[in-house]
Scaffold this active site. Structure first.
Site, short mmCIF file in Angstrom:
data_model
loop_
_atom_site.label_atom_id
_atom_site.label_comp_id
_atom_site.label_asym_id
_atom_site.label_seq_id
_atom_site.Cartn_x
_atom_site.Cartn_y
_atom_site.Cartn_z
N GLU A 189 51.98 -7.89 59.13
CA GLU A 189 51.60 -6.65 59.80
C GLU A 189 52.59 -6.29 60.91
O GLU A 189 52.99 -7.15 61.68
CB GLU A 189 50.20 -6.80 60.39
CG GLU A 189 49.63 -5.51 60.90
CD GLU A 189 48.10 -5.52 60.88
OE1 GLU A 189 47.50 -6.57 60.66
OE2 GLU A 189 47.55 -4.44 61.10
N ALA A 215 51.70 23.61 66.96
CA ALA A 215 53.02 23.00 67.19
C ALA A 215 52.90 21.69 67.98
O ALA A 215 52.22 21.63 69.00
CB ALA A 215 53.92 23.98 67.96
N ASN A 260 43.12 11.97 59.06
CA ASN A 260 44.38 11.73 58.34
C ASN A 260 44.63 12.81 57.30
O ASN A 260 44.07 12.77 56.21
CB ASN A 260 44.35 10.35 57.69
CG ASN A 260 44.02 9.26 58.71
OD1 ASN A 260 42.90 8.79 58.77
ND2 ASN A 260 44.99 8.91 59.52
N ILE A 315 52.32 -3.11 51.59
CA ILE A 315 51.22 -3.00 52.54
C ILE A 315 51.46 -4.01 53.66
O ILE A 315 51.61 -5.20 53.39
CB ILE A 315 49.86 -3.29 51.85
CG1 ILE A 315 49.59 -2.23 50.77
CG2 ILE A 315 48.73 -3.31 52.89
CD1 ILE A 315 48.28 -2.41 50.03
N TYR A 355 51.14 10.02 72.50
CA TYR A 355 50.72 11.17 71.69
C TYR A 355 49.23 11.47 71.93
O TYR A 355 48.85 12.61 72.21
CB TYR A 355 50.97 10.85 70.21
CG TYR A 355 50.38 11.83 69.22
CD1 TYR A 355 51.02 13.01 68.91
CD2 TYR A 355 49.17 11.54 68.57
CE1 TYR A 355 50.48 13.90 67.97
CE2 TYR A 355 48.62 12.42 67.65
CZ TYR A 355 49.28 13.60 67.36
OH TYR A 355 48.75 14.47 66.43
N ASP A 369 58.03 28.74 65.47
CA ASP A 369 58.33 27.37 65.05
C ASP A 369 59.82 27.12 65.32
O ASP A 369 60.65 28.00 65.08
CB ASP A 369 58.04 27.20 63.55
CG ASP A 369 57.81 25.75 63.17
OD1 ASP A 369 56.70 25.44 62.69
OD2 ASP A 369 58.72 24.92 63.35
N ASN A 370 60.13 25.93 65.83
CA ASN A 370 61.55 25.63 66.09
C ASN A 370 62.17 24.76 65.00
O ASN A 370 63.29 24.28 65.14
CB ASN A 370 61.73 24.96 67.46
CG ASN A 370 61.19 23.56 67.50
OD1 ASN A 370 60.50 23.13 66.56
ND2 ASN A 370 61.50 22.82 68.54
N1 NAD Z 1 49.16 15.63 59.97
C1 NAD Z 1 48.17 14.90 60.49
O1 NAD Z 1 47.67 13.95 59.87
C2 NAD Z 1 47.62 15.25 61.86
C3 NAD Z 1 46.55 14.48 62.35
C4 NAD Z 1 46.03 14.79 63.60
C5 NAD Z 1 46.54 15.84 64.32
N2 NAD Z 1 47.59 16.57 63.84
C6 NAD Z 1 48.07 17.69 64.65
O2 NAD Z 1 48.03 18.87 63.87
C7 NAD Z 1 49.05 19.78 64.25
C8 NAD Z 1 49.83 20.20 63.03
O3 NAD Z 1 50.36 19.02 62.43
P1 NAD Z 1 51.17 19.07 61.07
O4 NAD Z 1 50.75 17.89 60.27
O5 NAD Z 1 51.10 20.42 60.49
O6 NAD Z 1 52.62 18.76 61.61
P2 NAD Z 1 54.01 19.44 61.18
O7 NAD Z 1 55.06 18.62 61.81
O8 NAD Z 1 54.04 19.67 59.72
O9 NAD Z 1 53.91 20.87 61.89
C9 NAD Z 1 54.17 21.04 63.26
C10 NAD Z 1 55.15 22.18 63.37
O10 NAD Z 1 55.42 22.38 64.77
C11 NAD Z 1 56.80 22.66 64.89
N3 NAD Z 1 57.24 22.34 66.25
C12 NAD Z 1 57.44 21.12 66.79
N4 NAD Z 1 57.87 21.21 68.05
C13 NAD Z 1 57.93 22.54 68.32
C14 NAD Z 1 58.33 23.29 69.47
N5 NAD Z 1 58.74 22.67 70.58
N6 NAD Z 1 58.29 24.63 69.40
C15 NAD Z 1 57.89 25.26 68.26
N7 NAD Z 1 57.52 24.61 67.15
C16 NAD Z 1 57.54 23.26 67.18
C17 NAD Z 1 57.48 21.83 63.84
O11 NAD Z 1 58.76 22.33 63.49
C18 NAD Z 1 56.49 21.90 62.69
O12 NAD Z 1 56.80 22.92 61.77
C19 NAD Z 1 49.87 19.05 65.30
O13 NAD Z 1 49.44 19.48 66.58
C20 NAD Z 1 49.52 17.60 65.09
O14 NAD Z 1 49.65 16.85 66.28
C21 NAD Z 1 48.14 16.31 62.62
#
Ligand code: NAD
Length: 321
Positions: free
Chosen positions: A275, A83, A178, A209, A149, A37-38
């Site tokens: 909105e 990530a 979500n 809202i 995205y 994780d970065n």
């Molecule tokens: N939270 C939601 O509602 C949701 C919905 C649909 C999909 N997702 C997907 O689920 C996954 C996890 O989401 P989350 O909610 O835990 O998000 P989050 O942001 O909490 O976790 C993602 C992690 O990835 C790390 N990261 C980002 N860029 C990076 C890089 N270049 N190298 C290494 N680490 C990196 C961040 O520091 C973070 O800790 C993601 O792929 C996201 O797109 C999330």
């Protein structure tokens, strides 16, 4: 795939989903949990519980860096690829979006092939569906997405599929709806509407809202999302995609009403504003049968219970802050 005794890698493991996966991997008896994780988001604190097992190795590194990814992948059996940067950040920093979500994912998968990883479970998103053509949205629904995205998540699924065919790398992609719950980012720039509302209600202000509030979401509690990841990894299913959702629709108006009640402020009335065109998707309601039938997965925490847990958790971190 057997989890007990396995060496696992969780990309983005300090974030919301990744850290909860790490917790469940400890319970499942894996041998090792390497986290890369970065810290774009996420935190070391999120990994405190899992780290007590002594099984977590944290690499403060970027999935865009090939050498770091190869090092993290060394000796790994199973990969949970989480990530990514948020949808809003992708819109603001499109080059960053493609480099993290597309190139970064490519790096992870290439390293997985070289390390002879046995299976990858990767995070996709309901964003791939865009504005629904019909509900409930099943996995055969078209990619109506119009965001960068979502485009990157479609690309991720397609790269996974191509790696399956080119290198026989087994995978499952999970289209999360979500997600909410403890360890959501409460301070970040890209905090969700839910957290902004909690802040406002606590300050005695009405939730705002934008629009009529009839826009809906399919909320899925964080521990259920982590359970879905382990179910996908354990199952013999490969080369497939699944919705991860509760299969229930909650409008913004309903969400505000539940939060106001849980926080003891039913007297506050949500304020409607014009909105904004941030998230044009009007409805989210997932079909959940495929995950139930093929992965044996369904959610166990409903939205009321989950929101109560979120409110309780937020109080504990406010005390610590
Ligand atoms: N939270 C939601 O509602 C949701 C919905 C649909 C999909 N997702 C997907 O689920 C996954 C996890 O989401 P989350 O909610 O835990 O998000 P989050 O942001 O909490 O976790 C993602 C992690 O990835 C790390 N990261 C980002 N860029 C990076 C890089 N270049 N190298 C290494 N680490 C990196 C961040 O520091 C973070 O800790 C993601 O792929 C996201 O797109 C999330």
């Amino acid at each position: 795939m057997e989890l007990a005794g396995a060496r696992t890698l969780v990309t983005g493991g300090a974030g919301l989903v990744g850290s909860h996966i790490a917790d469940l991997l400890v319970d499942a008896g894996v041998d090792e949990i390497v986290v890369i994780d970065n810290f774009t988001r996420g935190s070391r604190q999120n990994l405190e519980d899992a780290s007590r097992s002594g099984k977590v190795t944290l690499i403060d590194g970027d999935i865009r860096d090939v050498a770091t990814v190869n090092r993290a992948m060394d000796g790994i059996d199973l990969v949970f690829h989480q990530a990514a940067i948020r949808i809003t950040q992708c819109a603001e920093q499109p080059r960053e979006a493609v480099s993290v979500l597309v190139d970064g994912t490519f790096n992870v998968l290439e390293a997985a092939v070289n390390a002879k990883v046995r299976k990858v479970v990767a995070a996709s998103s309901a964003s791939v569906y865009g504005e629904p053509s019909y509900v409930p949205i099943d996995e055969g629904h078209p990619f109506n997405n119009r965001t960068l995205y979502g485009a990157a998540k479609v690309a991720n699924e397609q790269i996974l599929r191509s790696f399956n065919d080119m290198y026989e790398l087994p995978y499952v992609a999970l289209r999360y709806f979500n997600i909410y719950g403890p360890r959501m980012d409460v301070y970040g720039v890209y905090t969700e509407v839910l957290i902004r509302w909690l802040d406002r209600i606590e300050a005695g202000e009405a939730p705002l809202i934008f629009g009529d509030g009839k826009q809906s979401m399919d909320f899925v509690y964080i521990t259920d999302v982590a359970r879905a990841n382990l179910a996908a990894m354990r199952s013999s299913v490969s080369d497939d995609v699944f919705n991860v959702a509760s299969g229930t629709e909650t409008t913004l108006n309903e969400l505000a009403a539940i939060l106001l009640e849980l926080m003891g402020r039913p007297d506050l009335q949500p304020e409607h504003r014009e909105e904004r065109k941030v998230n044009p998707v009007r409805r989210r309601l997932a079909a959940i049968e495929k995950a139930r039938e093929m992965l044996g997965f369904e959610t166990i925490v409903d939205v009321r219970e989950g929101l109560q847990r979120l409110v309780d958790w937020r109080k504990t971190i406010k005390v610590l802050a």
